[in-house]
Every structure is written in structure tokens, then in C-alpha cells.
Scaffold this active site. Structure first.
Site, PDB file in Angstrom:
ATOM      1  N   ASN A  92       2.665 122.219 118.029  1.00 36.53           N
ATOM      2  CA  ASN A  92       2.482 123.430 117.244  1.00 36.53           C
ATOM      3  C   ASN A  92       1.005 123.805 117.240  1.00 36.53           C
ATOM      4  O   ASN A  92       0.140 122.932 117.096  1.00 36.53           O
ATOM      5  CB  ASN A  92       2.959 123.207 115.802  1.00 36.53           C
ATOM      6  CG  ASN A  92       4.446 122.935 115.726  1.00 36.53           C
ATOM      7  OD1 ASN A  92       5.233 123.595 116.408  1.00 36.53           O
ATOM      8  ND2 ASN A  92       4.848 121.974 114.908  1.00 36.53           N
ATOM      9  N   HIS A 105      -1.784 117.298 118.256  1.00 37.22           N
ATOM     10  CA  HIS A 105      -0.758 116.251 118.317  1.00 37.22           C
ATOM     11  C   HIS A 105       0.446 116.780 119.076  1.00 37.22           C
ATOM     12  O   HIS A 105       0.787 117.950 118.998  1.00 37.22           O
ATOM     13  CB  HIS A 105      -0.339 115.764 116.925  1.00 37.22           C
ATOM     14  CG  HIS A 105      -0.035 116.847 115.938  1.00 37.22           C
ATOM     15  ND1 HIS A 105      -1.016 117.587 115.323  1.00 37.22           N
ATOM     16  CD2 HIS A 105       1.146 117.322 115.456  1.00 37.22           C
ATOM     17  CE1 HIS A 105      -0.458 118.466 114.509  1.00 37.22           C
ATOM     18  NE2 HIS A 105       0.849 118.332 114.572  1.00 37.22           N
ATOM     19  N   HIS A 107       4.466 116.153 119.379  1.00 36.96           N
ATOM     20  CA  HIS A 107       5.663 115.541 118.800  1.00 36.96           C
ATOM     21  C   HIS A 107       6.557 115.084 119.949  1.00 36.96           C
ATOM     22  O   HIS A 107       6.801 115.850 120.892  1.00 36.96           O
ATOM     23  CB  HIS A 107       6.450 116.564 117.976  1.00 36.96           C
ATOM     24  CG  HIS A 107       5.729 117.114 116.792  1.00 36.96           C
ATOM     25  ND1 HIS A 107       5.953 116.671 115.513  1.00 36.96           N
ATOM     26  CD2 HIS A 107       4.786 118.095 116.679  1.00 36.96           C
ATOM     27  CE1 HIS A 107       5.196 117.364 114.668  1.00 36.96           C
ATOM     28  NE2 HIS A 107       4.480 118.224 115.349  1.00 36.96           N
TER      29      HIS A 107
HETATM   30  P1  5GP Z   1       2.575 119.874 112.525  1.00 42.64           P
HETATM   31  O1  5GP Z   1       3.394 120.662 111.554  1.00 42.64           O
HETATM   32  O2  5GP Z   1       1.096 119.995 112.245  1.00 42.64           O
HETATM   33  O3  5GP Z   1       2.918 120.138 113.964  1.00 42.64           O
HETATM   34  O4  5GP Z   1       2.994 118.356 112.347  1.00 42.64           O
HETATM   35  C1  5GP Z   1       2.425 117.513 111.390  1.00 42.64           C
HETATM   36  C2  5GP Z   1       3.339 116.320 111.273  1.00 42.64           C
HETATM   37  O5  5GP Z   1       2.643 115.311 110.579  1.00 42.64           O
HETATM   38  C3  5GP Z   1       4.627 116.601 110.495  1.00 42.64           C
HETATM   39  O6  5GP Z   1       5.755 116.357 111.334  1.00 42.64           O
HETATM   40  C4  5GP Z   1       4.549 115.631 109.317  1.00 42.64           C
HETATM   41  O7  5GP Z   1       5.796 115.067 108.977  1.00 42.64           O
HETATM   42  C5  5GP Z   1       3.577 114.589 109.820  1.00 42.64           C
HETATM   43  N1  5GP Z   1       2.847 113.904 108.749  1.00 42.64           N
HETATM   44  C6  5GP Z   1       2.337 114.467 107.623  1.00 42.64           C
HETATM   45  N2  5GP Z   1       1.704 113.530 106.879  1.00 42.64           N
HETATM   46  C7  5GP Z   1       1.833 112.350 107.573  1.00 42.64           C
HETATM   47  C8  5GP Z   1       1.366 111.021 107.310  1.00 42.64           C
HETATM   48  O8  5GP Z   1       0.693 110.715 106.318  1.00 42.64           O
HETATM   49  N3  5GP Z   1       1.695 110.068 108.230  1.00 42.64           N
HETATM   50  C9  5GP Z   1       2.423 110.369 109.363  1.00 42.64           C
HETATM   51  N4  5GP Z   1       2.693 109.347 110.179  1.00 42.64           N
HETATM   52  N5  5GP Z   1       2.859 111.612 109.630  1.00 42.64           N
HETATM   53  C10 5GP Z   1       2.561 112.594 108.756  1.00 42.64           C
END
Ligand code: 5GP
Length: 122
Positions: A92, A105, A107
Site C-alpha cells: 500500500n 512494507h 504484505h
Molecule cells: P499498511 O496498512 O500500512 O499497508 O499495513 C500496516 C500493517 O501493519 C497492518 O496490516 C497492521 O495489521 C500491521 N501492524 C500494525 N501494528 C503492528 C504491530 O505492532 N506489529 C506488527 N507485527 N504488525 C502491525
């Protein structure tokens, strides 16, 4: 463009200030389980360097860093057995992309048939 925030969540994970369930690490990348998995397997793979997003990374990262991270993504998937059944890689970027953590990052989703790429609104 926004400035990299050294206090973002994944920067803290890289520094060991916040724990993670690590699955892989090398000089370019760290991979760990997402805290809120959206598939039976949901891993995050992040670069060790300070990059806000794929947009930032694709402009500033060295060829060596890019190769290292891309190889790490594939290695992680193979090591946890996602390669044979298949899996999905997603990143994202920014507001419309729904990016919550401002450190690049990828996924990795797997462990079941994942269905359509995006939720269909019509
Ligand atoms: P984004 O929405 O930025 O693409 O993804 C961020 C991801 O980080 C989300 O899927 C969320 O669940 C994950 N996330 C948020 N806080 C933490 C955390 O403290 N530890 C881990 N391992 N993942 C996290």
C-alpha cells in the site's frame, strides 16, 4: 515529499524497541508476522533502510538494496511454504493506497484461495 519518521512503528521494530514474531532476517530485510492477520498466513517484509513507501524506495534505493529486498521476499515465501500453493504480494502506498505505517512494507498473504484482487463495489 514527506520526511521519513524515525519513530514510525516499523523503525521501532527494526531497532528492537517493539517486539515482533520474526520469520526471516538478512542484511537487506526483516520479515515478521502481521499483528492483525488478514489471511491464514500474513507476513510483512520490510527493508532495513529508511524508506517511506514503494514510491520513495523506487527513487532512492540502490540497485543492491532493491535486489536484496526482492530476493528476501521470495526467500521468505519459499521458506514458509507459500511458493507451491501460491500467494499474493501487496504494498500500500500513500493515502489512496491505504498505507498506515510510513516505512515501505510488502504484505505476503497465503494459506487459502485469496479471491479477487480488490473488493468489487459493483
Ligand atoms: P499498511 O496498512 O500500512 O499497508 O499495513 C500496516 C500493517 O501493519 C497492518 O496490516 C497492521 O495489521 C500491521 N501492524 C500494525 N501494528 C503492528 C504491530 O505492532 N506489529 C506488527 N507485527 N504488525 C502491525
Amino acid at each position: 515529499m514527506a520526511v521519513y519518521d524515525d519513530n514510525n512503528l516499523f523503525a521501532k521494530i527494526l531497532r528492537g524497541e517493539i517486539p515482533c514474531k520474526k520469520v526471516y532476517e538478512d542484511q537487506y530485510a526483516l520479515a515478521f508476522h502481521d499483528i492483525n492477520p488478514q489471511a491464514p498466513t500474513h507476513i510483512l517484509v520490510i527493508p532495513k533502510g529508511k524508506y517511506l513507501s514503494y514510491d520513495d524506495y523506487s527513487q532512492k534505493a540502490s540497485a543492491e538494496e532493491i535486489a536484496g529486498l526482492m530476493r528476501a521476499v521470495g526467500t521468505v515465501a519459499r521458506e514458509i511454504g507459500l511458493d507451491a500453493p501460491g500467494y499474493r504480494i501487496l504494498s500500500n502506498i500513500g493515502t489512496d493506497g491505504g498505507q498506515e505505517v510510513p516505512h515501505l512494507h510488502f504484505h505476503l498473504f497465503g494459506g487459502r484461495r485469496l479471491g479477487p484482487m480488490l473488493k468489487r463495489d459493483n
